[in-house]
Design an enzyme around this catalytic site. Structure first.
Site, PDB file in Angstrom:
ATOM      1  N   CYS A 127     -17.945  29.757  16.246  1.00 45.98           N
ATOM      2  CA  CYS A 127     -16.992  30.251  15.113  1.00 45.98           C
ATOM      3  C   CYS A 127     -17.400  31.273  14.217  1.00 45.98           C
ATOM      4  CB  CYS A 127     -16.397  29.014  14.344  1.00 45.98           C
ATOM      5  SG  CYS A 127     -15.400  27.798  15.135  1.00 45.98           S
TER       6      CYS A 127
ATOM      7  N   CYS B  90     -21.872  20.800  17.548  1.00 41.99           N
ATOM      8  CA  CYS B  90     -20.459  20.506  16.854  1.00 41.99           C
ATOM      9  C   CYS B  90     -19.958  19.165  16.948  1.00 41.99           C
ATOM     10  CB  CYS B  90     -19.706  21.717  17.183  1.00 41.99           C
ATOM     11  SG  CYS B  90     -19.402  21.690  19.156  1.00 41.99           S
TER      12      CYS B  90
ATOM     13  N   CYS C  27     -15.742  20.746  12.201  1.00 42.19           N
ATOM     14  CA  CYS C  27     -15.794  20.711  13.758  1.00 42.19           C
ATOM     15  C   CYS C  27     -15.086  19.664  14.037  1.00 42.19           C
ATOM     16  CB  CYS C  27     -17.150  20.526  14.239  1.00 42.19           C
ATOM     17  SG  CYS C  27     -18.236  21.939  13.663  1.00 42.19           S
TER      18      CYS C  27
END
EC number: 1.8.4.10
Length: 236
Positions: free
Chosen positions: A206, A232, A124
């Site tokens: 994602c 994230c 991330c």
């Protein structure tokens, strides 16, 4: 951009954010964004994960042609990229797509494949946090779609606050909204949403790190499932 905006110091911006957070707590989302547009002009942008285009739509009403910043991590669902393309095509916004310095293949070569499984925080940081920090460099303020009802970690989100990490004013105009409020706005204004939201996904990130949520789970339970990780790094 005005001379006054350009000359504000970090401390002045921080004080402005804290004051606005108090004064705008009871304002509508559109009023908050109009304040942002009037205060920061083209030094203000919206960030969007393309889960939906609600904040982008609201911001375009306050500041037509507003910059909408999207992070293309290289791991997005095709539906997310399609939503970005549709937003760019039909809304009065300027979509800016940020990308990490490395492609997925280059990252795999340096760190090994599936870094997201082995060290999601690092993944991330490389594919989201660092690109956003670079992409926001020219702005004084940025808007997000954070809502207090999404998770415990977001329960105290101010409508306007200070982003200490980046030294910018952070605006969350729909912080007080519920999921029902979001859906009402989407329906009333015909706002684009990610098709995955009608396929069991309550929060879209994602592809390798996102799953459908189960009944009774909070909206972000499908992100990094099975791990203690809930953010994230963009927002905490």
């Amino acid at each position: 951009m005005t001379a006054v905006q350009e000359e504000r110091t970090t401390e002045e911006l921080k004080a402005l954010a804290e004051r606005a957070g108090r004064e705008l707590e009871d304002a509508t989302a559109l009023e908050i964004l109009r304040w942002a547009a009037e205060t920061f002009g083209d030094r203000f942008c919206v960030t969007s994960s393309m889960e939906d285009a609600v904040v982008a739509h609201l911001a375009s009403r306050a500041l037509p042609g507003v910059d909408v910043v999207f992070l293309d991590t290289g791991y997005h669902f095709p539906e997310t990229i399609g939503t970005r393309d549709a937003v760019e095509a039909v809304m009065d916004v300027n979509v800016i797509t940020l990308t990490p310095r490395q492609t997925v293949a280059e990252q795999d070569a340096e760190y090994g494949p599936k870094l997201h499984d082995r060290d999601p925080d690092l993944c991330c940081a490389l594919r989201k946090v660092k690109p956003l920090e670079e992409g926001l460099a020219g702005y004084r303020a940025w808007a997000t779609g954070l809502r207090r009802d999404e998770s415990e970690t977001r329960a105290n989100t101010p409508v306007v606050g200070w982003d200490e990490k980046r030294g910018k004013v952070k605006i969350s105009p729909i912080a007080k909204w519920s999921q029902e409020d979001v859906q009402t706005y989407v329906t009333e204004h015909g706002v684009l949403t990610n098709p995955l939201l009608t396929d069991g996904y309550a929060s879209v990130g994602c592809a390798p790190c996102t799953r459908r949520v189960l009944e009774g789970e909070d909206a972000r339970a499908g992100r990094w499932a099975g791990r203690s990780k809930t953010e994230c790094g963009l927002h905490g």
